[in-house]
Design a protein around this motif. Structure first.
Motif, PDB file in Angstrom:
ATOM      1  N   ARG A   9       0.836  -1.198   0.000  1.00  0.00           N
ATOM      2  CA  ARG A   9       0.000   0.000   0.000  1.00  0.00           C
ATOM      3  C   ARG A   9       0.875   1.254   0.000  1.00  0.00           C
ATOM      4  NH1 ARG A   9      -5.441   1.879   2.854  1.00  0.00           N
ATOM      5  NH2 ARG A   9      -5.265   4.066   2.268  1.00  0.00           N
ATOM      6  N   GLN A  10       1.937   1.240   0.776  1.00  0.00           N
ATOM      7  CA  GLN A  10       2.842   2.398   0.808  1.00  0.00           C
ATOM      8  C   GLN A  10       3.463   2.631  -0.568  1.00  0.00           C
ATOM      9  OE1 GLN A  10       5.599   1.426   3.913  1.00  0.00           O
ATOM     10  NE2 GLN A  10       4.209   2.063   5.563  1.00  0.00           N
ATOM     11  N   GLN A  11       3.864   1.559  -1.230  1.00  0.00           N
ATOM     12  CA  GLN A  11       4.431   1.677  -2.567  1.00  0.00           C
ATOM     13  C   GLN A  11       3.391   2.212  -3.552  1.00  0.00           C
ATOM     14  OE1 GLN A  11       5.861  -2.292  -3.281  1.00  0.00           O
ATOM     15  NE2 GLN A  11       7.881  -1.887  -2.385  1.00  0.00           N
ATOM     16  N   ALA A  12       2.163   1.720  -3.409  1.00  0.00           N
ATOM     17  CA  ALA A  12       1.088   2.186  -4.294  1.00  0.00           C
ATOM     18  C   ALA A  12       0.814   3.666  -4.066  1.00  0.00           C
ATOM     19  CB  ALA A  12      -0.173   1.367  -4.053  1.00  0.00           C
ATOM     20  N   GLU A  13       0.825   4.110  -2.826  1.00  0.00           N
ATOM     21  CA  GLU A  13       0.589   5.523  -2.515  1.00  0.00           C
ATOM     22  C   GLU A  13       1.714   6.390  -3.070  1.00  0.00           C
ATOM     23  OE1 GLU A  13      -1.527   7.067   0.285  1.00  0.00           O
ATOM     24  OE2 GLU A  13      -2.731   5.298   0.721  1.00  0.00           O
ATOM     25  N   ILE A  14       2.936   5.921  -2.985  1.00  0.00           N
ATOM     26  CA  ILE A  14       4.076   6.668  -3.529  1.00  0.00           C
ATOM     27  C   ILE A  14       3.949   6.774  -5.052  1.00  0.00           C
ATOM     28  CG2 ILE A  14       6.570   6.583  -3.925  1.00  0.00           C
ATOM     29  CD1 ILE A  14       6.788   5.378  -1.060  1.00  0.00           C
ATOM     30  N   ALA A  15       3.614   5.662  -5.696  1.00  0.00           N
ATOM     31  CA  ALA A  15       3.457   5.666  -7.155  1.00  0.00           C
ATOM     32  C   ALA A  15       2.312   6.595  -7.565  1.00  0.00           C
ATOM     33  CB  ALA A  15       3.189   4.250  -7.658  1.00  0.00           C
ATOM     34  N   PHE A  16       1.225   6.567  -6.816  1.00  0.00           N
ATOM     35  CA  PHE A  16       0.092   7.437  -7.120  1.00  0.00           C
ATOM     36  C   PHE A  16       0.488   8.907  -6.950  1.00  0.00           C
ATOM     37  CE2 PHE A  16      -3.737   9.778  -5.795  1.00  0.00           C
ATOM     38  CZ  PHE A  16      -4.519   9.567  -6.923  1.00  0.00           C
ATOM     39  N   GLN A  22       3.055  14.436 -11.729  1.00  0.00           N
ATOM     40  CA  GLN A  22       3.317  14.542 -13.168  1.00  0.00           C
ATOM     41  C   GLN A  22       2.106  15.127 -13.894  1.00  0.00           C
ATOM     42  OE1 GLN A  22       4.323  10.585 -14.354  1.00  0.00           O
ATOM     43  NE2 GLN A  22       6.439  10.724 -13.671  1.00  0.00           N
ATOM     44  N   PHE A  23       0.919  14.704 -13.468  1.00  0.00           N
ATOM     45  CA  PHE A  23      -0.314  15.201 -14.081  1.00  0.00           C
ATOM     46  C   PHE A  23      -0.441  16.704 -13.866  1.00  0.00           C
ATOM     47  CE2 PHE A  23      -4.807  16.332 -13.551  1.00  0.00           C
ATOM     48  CZ  PHE A  23      -5.281  16.014 -14.813  1.00  0.00           C
ATOM     49  N   GLY A  27      -0.298  19.867 -16.639  1.00  0.00           N
ATOM     50  CA  GLY A  27      -1.330  20.899 -16.734  1.00  0.00           C
ATOM     51  C   GLY A  27      -0.734  22.293 -16.631  1.00  0.00           C
ATOM     52  N   GLN A  28       0.224  22.457 -15.744  1.00  0.00           N
ATOM     53  CA  GLN A  28       0.872  23.757 -15.584  1.00  0.00           C
ATOM     54  C   GLN A  28       1.661  24.123 -16.841  1.00  0.00           C
ATOM     55  OE1 GLN A  28       3.480  24.006 -12.215  1.00  0.00           O
ATOM     56  NE2 GLN A  28       3.811  26.191 -12.455  1.00  0.00           N
ATOM     57  N   ALA A  29       2.314  23.164 -17.438  1.00  0.00           N
ATOM     58  CA  ALA A  29       3.064  23.418 -18.666  1.00  0.00           C
ATOM     59  C   ALA A  29       2.123  23.867 -19.784  1.00  0.00           C
ATOM     60  CB  ALA A  29       3.824  22.162 -19.089  1.00  0.00           C
TER      61      ALA A  29
END
Length: 74
Positions: A9-16, A22-23, A27-29
């Motif tokens: 779960r910790q790995q999944a939260e980090i990946a998310f 990045q998303f 959007g800012q770019a």
């Protein structure tokens, strides 16, 4: 209030979190590109309008100016 989560779960939260950042960076770019494009469009329109006004003024001045007489001809 820290909760203990499984390692997966910790790995999944980090990946998310990475995906989310990045998303938002993407959007800012796009916002920056859109702002640059809008500024360029406004400047182009302003310059075009100034050029057309100058051309109209030059054309009017040329039409009003009397024809020059050439010396030596009668």
């Amino acid at each position: 209030m820290s909760e203990q989560h499984s390692k997966s779960r910790q790995q999944a939260e980090i990946a998310f979190g990475k995906t989310q950042s990045q998303f938002f960076a993407r959007g800012q770019a796009f916002e920056e590109i859109d702002a640059i494009t809008a500024a360029r469009t406004e400047k182009t329109a302003r310059l075009r309008e100034a050029r057309l006004a100058k051309e109209a003024a030059d054309s009017l001045a040329l039409a009003i100016k009397p024809a020059q007489k050439r010396p030596g001809r009668s």
